[in-house]
Design a protein around this motif. Structure first.
Motif, PDB file in Angstrom:
ATOM      1  N   MET A 190     -23.805  -1.048 -16.025  1.00 49.18           N
ATOM      2  CA  MET A 190     -23.868  -2.131 -16.991  1.00 49.18           C
ATOM      3  C   MET A 190     -25.255  -2.763 -16.946  1.00 49.18           C
ATOM      4  O   MET A 190     -25.795  -3.001 -15.885  1.00 49.18           O
ATOM      5  CB  MET A 190     -22.831  -3.187 -16.649  1.00 49.18           C
ATOM      6  CG  MET A 190     -22.668  -4.231 -17.729  1.00 49.18           C
ATOM      7  SD  MET A 190     -21.394  -5.417 -17.271  1.00 49.18           S
ATOM      8  CE  MET A 190     -22.243  -6.380 -16.050  1.00 49.18           C
ATOM      9  N   THR A 191     -25.844  -2.977 -18.093  1.00 47.84           N
ATOM     10  CA  THR A 191     -27.140  -3.659 -18.119  1.00 47.84           C
ATOM     11  C   THR A 191     -27.012  -4.930 -18.929  1.00 47.84           C
ATOM     12  O   THR A 191     -26.110  -5.078 -19.748  1.00 47.84           O
ATOM     13  CB  THR A 191     -28.219  -2.762 -18.741  1.00 47.84           C
ATOM     14  OG1 THR A 191     -27.782  -2.436 -20.061  1.00 47.84           O
ATOM     15  CG2 THR A 191     -28.436  -1.510 -17.931  1.00 47.84           C
ATOM     16  N   GLU A 192     -27.932  -5.834 -18.710  1.00 44.52           N
ATOM     17  CA  GLU A 192     -27.884  -7.096 -19.420  1.00 44.52           C
ATOM     18  C   GLU A 192     -29.300  -7.475 -19.772  1.00 44.52           C
ATOM     19  O   GLU A 192     -30.195  -7.379 -18.946  1.00 44.52           O
ATOM     20  CB  GLU A 192     -27.281  -8.172 -18.533  1.00 44.52           C
ATOM     21  CG  GLU A 192     -27.156  -9.497 -19.232  1.00 44.52           C
ATOM     22  CD  GLU A 192     -26.564 -10.525 -18.291  1.00 44.52           C
ATOM     23  OE1 GLU A 192     -25.631 -11.195 -18.693  1.00 44.52           O
ATOM     24  OE2 GLU A 192     -27.072 -10.644 -17.157  1.00 44.52           O
ATOM     25  N   ILE A 199     -31.616 -10.522 -20.901  1.00 45.69           N
ATOM     26  CA  ILE A 199     -31.526 -11.979 -20.940  1.00 45.69           C
ATOM     27  C   ILE A 199     -32.006 -12.539 -22.257  1.00 45.69           C
ATOM     28  O   ILE A 199     -31.606 -13.604 -22.678  1.00 45.69           O
ATOM     29  CB  ILE A 199     -32.308 -12.580 -19.758  1.00 45.69           C
ATOM     30  CG1 ILE A 199     -31.894 -14.032 -19.578  1.00 45.69           C
ATOM     31  CG2 ILE A 199     -33.800 -12.449 -19.939  1.00 45.69           C
ATOM     32  CD1 ILE A 199     -32.333 -14.607 -18.285  1.00 45.69           C
ATOM     33  N   ASN A 200     -32.883 -11.789 -22.965  1.00 47.22           N
ATOM     34  CA  ASN A 200     -33.430 -12.353 -24.194  1.00 47.22           C
ATOM     35  C   ASN A 200     -32.572 -12.070 -25.424  1.00 47.22           C
ATOM     36  O   ASN A 200     -32.982 -12.315 -26.530  1.00 47.22           O
ATOM     37  CB  ASN A 200     -34.871 -11.886 -24.419  1.00 47.22           C
ATOM     38  CG  ASN A 200     -34.979 -10.376 -24.390  1.00 47.22           C
ATOM     39  OD1 ASN A 200     -33.985  -9.716 -24.076  1.00 47.22           O
ATOM     40  ND2 ASN A 200     -36.144  -9.846 -24.688  1.00 47.22           N
ATOM     41  N   PRO A 234     -29.821 -13.577 -27.348  1.00 46.76           N
ATOM     42  CA  PRO A 234     -29.058 -14.823 -27.346  1.00 46.76           C
ATOM     43  C   PRO A 234     -27.565 -14.562 -27.517  1.00 46.76           C
ATOM     44  O   PRO A 234     -27.164 -13.758 -28.339  1.00 46.76           O
ATOM     45  CB  PRO A 234     -29.613 -15.586 -28.545  1.00 46.76           C
ATOM     46  CG  PRO A 234     -30.914 -14.942 -28.869  1.00 46.76           C
ATOM     47  CD  PRO A 234     -30.798 -13.521 -28.443  1.00 46.76           C
ATOM     48  N   ALA A 235     -26.785 -15.189 -26.685  1.00 48.18           N
ATOM     49  CA  ALA A 235     -25.329 -15.074 -26.786  1.00 48.18           C
ATOM     50  C   ALA A 235     -24.782 -16.440 -27.167  1.00 48.18           C
ATOM     51  O   ALA A 235     -25.431 -17.451 -26.954  1.00 48.18           O
ATOM     52  CB  ALA A 235     -24.754 -14.636 -25.441  1.00 48.18           C
ATOM     53  N   ALA A 236     -23.598 -16.415 -27.755  1.00 53.60           N
ATOM     54  CA  ALA A 236     -22.980 -17.695 -28.081  1.00 53.60           C
ATOM     55  C   ALA A 236     -22.744 -18.462 -26.786  1.00 53.60           C
ATOM     56  O   ALA A 236     -22.373 -17.869 -25.780  1.00 53.60           O
ATOM     57  CB  ALA A 236     -21.656 -17.434 -28.788  1.00 53.60           C
ATOM     58  N   ALA A 237     -23.023 -19.770 -26.827  1.00 54.53           N
ATOM     59  CA  ALA A 237     -22.798 -20.568 -25.625  1.00 54.53           C
ATOM     60  C   ALA A 237     -21.325 -20.522 -25.270  1.00 54.53           C
ATOM     61  O   ALA A 237     -20.467 -20.895 -26.059  1.00 54.53           O
ATOM     62  CB  ALA A 237     -23.244 -21.995 -25.876  1.00 54.53           C
ATOM     63  N   ALA A 238     -21.028 -19.991 -24.084  1.00 55.15           N
ATOM     64  CA  ALA A 238     -19.631 -19.864 -23.669  1.00 55.15           C
ATOM     65  C   ALA A 238     -19.116 -21.216 -23.199  1.00 55.15           C
ATOM     66  O   ALA A 238     -19.852 -21.954 -22.559  1.00 55.15           O
ATOM     67  CB  ALA A 238     -19.529 -18.844 -22.543  1.00 55.15           C
ATOM     68  N   VAL A 293     -17.412 -23.862 -20.853  1.00 56.75           N
ATOM     69  CA  VAL A 293     -17.261 -23.904 -19.399  1.00 56.75           C
ATOM     70  C   VAL A 293     -15.769 -23.849 -19.092  1.00 56.75           C
ATOM     71  O   VAL A 293     -14.991 -24.652 -19.615  1.00 56.75           O
ATOM     72  CB  VAL A 293     -17.889 -25.188 -18.824  1.00 56.75           C
ATOM     73  CG1 VAL A 293     -17.686 -25.250 -17.325  1.00 56.75           C
ATOM     74  CG2 VAL A 293     -19.375 -25.241 -19.179  1.00 56.75           C
ATOM     75  N   PRO A 294     -15.341 -22.896 -18.282  1.00 54.68           N
ATOM     76  CA  PRO A 294     -13.886 -22.750 -18.058  1.00 54.68           C
ATOM     77  C   PRO A 294     -13.351 -23.848 -17.138  1.00 54.68           C
ATOM     78  O   PRO A 294     -14.102 -24.538 -16.469  1.00 54.68           O
ATOM     79  CB  PRO A 294     -13.793 -21.390 -17.376  1.00 54.68           C
ATOM     80  CG  PRO A 294     -15.116 -21.202 -16.713  1.00 54.68           C
ATOM     81  CD  PRO A 294     -16.126 -21.908 -17.542  1.00 54.68           C
ATOM     82  N   ARG A 334     -10.917 -23.302 -11.051  1.00 54.14           N
ATOM     83  CA  ARG A 334      -9.849 -22.409 -10.588  1.00 54.14           C
ATOM     84  C   ARG A 334      -8.672 -23.196 -10.031  1.00 54.14           C
ATOM     85  O   ARG A 334      -8.857 -24.150  -9.289  1.00 54.14           O
ATOM     86  CB  ARG A 334     -10.386 -21.482  -9.500  1.00 54.14           C
ATOM     87  CG  ARG A 334     -10.966 -20.214 -10.054  1.00 54.14           C
ATOM     88  CD  ARG A 334     -11.318 -19.263  -8.946  1.00 54.14           C
ATOM     89  NE  ARG A 334     -12.284 -19.870  -8.042  1.00 54.14           N
ATOM     90  CZ  ARG A 334     -12.680 -19.305  -6.909  1.00 54.14           C
ATOM     91  NH1 ARG A 334     -12.186 -18.166  -6.528  1.00 54.14           N
ATOM     92  NH2 ARG A 334     -13.566 -19.901  -6.142  1.00 54.14           N
TER      93      ARG A 334
END
Lengths: 489, 403
Positions: free
Chosen positions: B1-3, B5-6, B8-12, B14-15, B18
């Motif tokens: 798996m690669t990622e 950083i540049n 842009p992803a939708a701001a997730a 905060v869950p 736990r």
């Protein structure tokens, strides 16, 4: 685009285990180029068999495996047990032992405690007992078994053996055996743990990834050592005798480790010397020729808390350590009395050279859109969190680490918050610092409340150290003038 | 798996932390139903409500001897907000110890009947809500019966069938004493095991004592009726004499509950759960489900009563069981036809609220009746209603008819 599968990750220890383990891995057919003693490499890329390795301080390895950053790890059983003693639900399991050194953990006291070897003190005599340790989880487990009604746990960075009897009633520390405990000048009361070198695995990796290429080789070297936690099942009737700090003397803490030579230089500038504390060597309790001054050598990381709690009146530590303490505990009653101006280095966010940002502002714009928590590894978790908060990073995961920090980015953390003096180590690991946020030096720390013992001596010491700083600055200026073009020959 | 950083992803978002849970409205309706039933049952017996802080001193639990190595693994502990002194605090692991502390701090006169509805925080389980009570200074047997009755009454009013499984901590304590462990730590280690695994933990200590082994094996064979206590008493006379008195007390409580119409089972396989239990203990069971536990205990510390009884009902479990059985209340929508009608609409809402009728401005979900305020005064409309210029009394009558 078809992504290649993530290579199998193996976390290996730095430090004492490195040489013997490197040989063992070669013997079983696991090639780890760069792991040999003397290498400064902290990682290797995936080789033809599809695995990579990374070097960590031992205590970080079970945590990295539990987090799933690495599939397998090798470290002392001690650190696996320390993690599992408090967090039994973590996703890390121990697969087996490898040949290697045996570590024991002992509950100990000073001879002044009145306890003899093998005597666990009567629990009824332990109300309010102070226990110093680098192993808080195993220590809490012991305290729970003893049903200690009230106790203070001094969670220390190191030099634990220096604390009894005046700064801790009991200590829990690693040692090779009881004889080694006695060699430290302590009485071994109970062996809490014994273990060797463990191979650990992430449970999810075992369930879903093919680890056979490494496991089948490692398994050939498995030894029958099994770690054991032995909680005391009987106590003696002997009561623990306690020793309080001197109420007559002013107590000074001096650092060991990297800070020692800078501290020795600052003391020399001030014309202060202690028998048993030189540029390179020390004894735990150096002798002071100054009447009423008591000196002890401890870790600089522990000093702000020791001054805050009144165990010491004055300490020579670093601005970084004081700022870290105050980031965690903003109302702690400690402050810097004097900047000694030595041991200079910068602390700031560090990224991989491939990271597509040149400034902190550019980086923040990228991190804000990363779509998951921004992982920040640091030996300064308080400063790292403060920095993230000040820069409005919306969602972060702070990963406290014990060392070998240059290997964390980019795989195991997005940012490393760390200090550097020359930048050489960063360059060697293909890293760079964005904008530093702290320029640290060594400094004198005191309590915000005047000491109850010998305030006049404290004022005198500070005056002498201040004069020493002036002397050093003048000498430095003269040296600069002499070496500049047209200066004195 | 690669990622990269540049990219842009939708701001997730905060869950949740736990182990922590939200209670959304339909869960809260069931939650309130349980809570109300419990409060009513307890208040009928004279209990008064108390609430203790979420964060307590770590030492409160250690000083009470309640923090065993097993419990430690699930405790949320950390330095306090200004923890330079090393002072540690702990999220409330259990409510009994804090309630006893609060009663002492507050100078509450004994005997004291205290009820609480609050959560506890335990490791992987996270936050667990409980309805509980502590009867501090409760007399033996009478106190046991009263506390068990509050629990049973609560479940009666929720129409949840229940069987009371009864045991006595004195039996396990007698077995520990008979195991012949003289050392304090060794006894505590065994007590830790009994707390987690029940009487089964001591069986190994009686391999050479056939009478005692017969007693323990009978006790571990399973649950039974009142006759099981009589049989156990007979075996204990020779095998474990110190258990005879606790079994006698257990019989007294069990007989009274049974004669009072409760379904009971004698069950000495129950784990002790908390080391502080010292007398009759019980568990409320509905089939395989456990709705709560309670029993007699000895509070620890200076100034504490010598004896007390407590219970804790599993509020989360009961609310989940009852989820969907409490329909949402219909809310009458009030439409202001013009801006100038808003004040009159507010006034109408307030009038309906005084009659106990929920009403809100604008869309309020499904409702058999809608009210509008405008030039023609109040208009009530619905599938089979159409009334203009209605008076307030008429509106109230209409709403009540169509509720």
């Amino acid at each position: 685009m078809i992504e290649s599968p993530r290579p199998l990750g193996l976390a290996l220890p730095t430090g004492d285990l490195r040489a013997a383990l490197g040989e063992l891995l070669l013997d079983v057919g696991i090639s780890t180029n760069g792991y040999e003693p003397g290498s400064r490499l902290l990682r290797s890329e995936a080789d033809e068999r599809g695995f990579r390795f990374r070097i960590f301080r031992e205590r970080d390895i079970p945590i990295q495996v539990a987090l799933g950053n690495y599939d397998l790890g090798i470290c002392s059983d001690l650190w696996v047990t320390e993690l599992q003693a408090r967090f039994p639900y973590q996703r890390v399991i121990r697969l087996g032992s490898l040949p290697g050194p045996i570590t024991e953990v002992w509950l100990c006291a000073a001879p002044a405690s009145g306890l003899a070897e093998g005597q666990v003190p009567a629990p009824d005599s332990l109300a309010g007992v102070r226990i110093g340790t680098e192993l808080p989880n195993l220590t809490d487990l012991l305290a729970a078994r003893l049903r200690l009604p009230r106790y203070s746990l001094l969670n220390l960075y190191g030099s634990v053996e220096a604390y009894p009897p005046e700064d801790a009633d009991l200590v829990v520390l690693p040692a090779s055996d009881a004889t080694a405990v006695e060699a430290l000048g302590l009485v071994p009361l109970h062996r809490l743990f014994r273990g060797g070198v463990a191979v650990v695995a992430n449970t999810a990796s075992l369930a879903s990834r093919d680890c056979a290429a490494v496991l089948d080789r490692l398994a050939t070297a498995f030894s029958p050592t099994t770690p054991e936690v032995t909680l005391p099942d009987r106590a003696s009737t002997a009561a623990l005798k306690r020793t309080a700090r001197s109420s007559e003397a002013l107590r000074l803490a001096l650092p060991d480790g990297h800070a020692q030579r800078h501290t020795f230089a600052a003391l020399s500038d001030a014309g202060i010397t202690f028998e048993g504390y030189s540029e390179r060597e020390y004894v735990r309790r150096p002798t002071s020729a100054i009447p009423g001054l008591e000196v002890k050598v401890v870790r600089p990381q522990d000093m702000p808390q020791l001054v805050a709690t009144g165990a010491f009146d004055i300490a020579i530590s670093g601005v970084d350590r004081l700022r870290e303490h105050l980031a965690l505990f903003p109302l702690s009653p400690v402050e810097m009395a004097l900047d000694l101006g030595r041991s200079k280095y910068r602390i700031g966010p560090i990224v991989h050279n491939d990271f597509p940002a040149e400034t902190t502002q550019e980086a923040l714009a990228l991190w804000s859109q990363i779509g998951r928590p921004v992982r920040i590894a640091s030996e300064y978790p308080g400063l790292a969190e403060e920095w993230a908060r000040d820069h409005r990073l919306p969602h972060t995961a702070i990963i406290p680490i014990a060392g070998a920090s240059e290997g964390f980015v980019p795989e195991d953390a997005d940012i490393l918050v760390e200090g550097t003096e020359t930048g050489n180590s960063l360059r060697a690991n293909n890293l760079r610092m964005l904008d530093p946020f702290l320029h640290s030096t060594n400094c004198v720390i005191v309590g915000t409340r005047p000491p109850t013992a010998r305030p006049e001596l404290l004022a005198d010491l500070l005056a002498r150290l201040r004069a020493g700083v002036q002397t050093a600055r003048i000498a430095e200026a003269q040296e600069a003038a002499a070496s500049s073009p047209g200066g004195a020959a | 798996m690669t990622e990269t950083i540049n990219a842009p992803a939708a701001a997730a978002p905060v869950p949740r932390a736990r182990g922590m849970r939200d209670l959304v409205p339909d869960q809260m309706r069931a939650f309130r139903r349980v809570e109300d039933a419990f409060r009513e049952a307890a208040q009928n017996w004279g209990y008064e409500e108390i609430r203790t802080p979420t964060v307590e001193s770590y030492s409160l639990f250690t000083a009470a001897g309640a923090l065993s190595p097993e419990m430690l693994a699930g405790a949320y502990t950390f330095l306090d907000w200004d923890g330079w002194s090393g002072e540690r605090v702990m999220l409330r692991y259990d409510s009994t110890i804090p309630v006893v502390r609060a009663a002492l701090d507050g100078g509450i006169e004994l005997p004291a009947r205290l009820l609480y509805v609050q959560s506890v925080f335990r490791g992987a389980e996270g936050e667990e809500w409980q309805c509980g009570l502590e009867y501090l200074g409760a007399p033996a047997v009478v106190g046991d019966l009263e506390v068990a009755a509050v629990a049973a009454n609560t479940l009666d009013s929720l129409a949840v069938p229940v069987e009371l499984h009864l045991s006595h901590a004195g039996v396990a304590r007698a077995a520990i004493e008979a195991a012949g462990l003289t050392d304090l730590l060794a006894r505590r280690a065994l007590l830790d095991e009994v707390a987690g695994n029940g009487l089964a933990a001591v069986r190994g200590a009686f391999a050479e004592q056939p009478q005692a082994l017969a007693f323990v094996d009978t006790a571990l064979a399973g649950s039974g009726e009142l006759a099981l206590v009589d049989n156990l008493i007979a075996l204990a006379r020779t095998g474990l004499p110190a258990a005879v008195a606790p079994l006698g007390e257990l019989r007294e409580v069990a007989a009274a509950l049974s004669e009072g119409g409760r379904t009971i089972a004698i069950d000495l396989t129950l784990p002790l759960d908390f080391e502080y239990y010292s007398g009759v203990t019980w568990e409320l069971r509905g089939g395989d489900l456990s709705w709560g536990r309670g029993g007699r205990y000895e509070p620890v510390g200076p100034g504490t009563p010598t004896t007390a009884c407590g219970l804790a009902l599993d509020l989360d479990g009961l609310a989940a069981h009852l989820r969907g059985t409490s329909p949402r209340r219909a809310v009458v929508p009030i439409i202001a036809e013009r801006e100038s009608d808003l004040a009159a609409a507010l006034d109408l809402a307030r009038s309906l609220h005084r009659h106990g009728i929920p009403a809100a401005l604008g869309d309020a979900g499904a409702s058999p009746i809608t009210l509008s305020v405008g030039a023609n005064g109040i208009t009530a409309s619905g599938p089979d209603i159409s009334r203009e210029r209605a008076t307030l009394d008429e509106v109230v009558q209409l709403v009540l008819q169509h509720k």
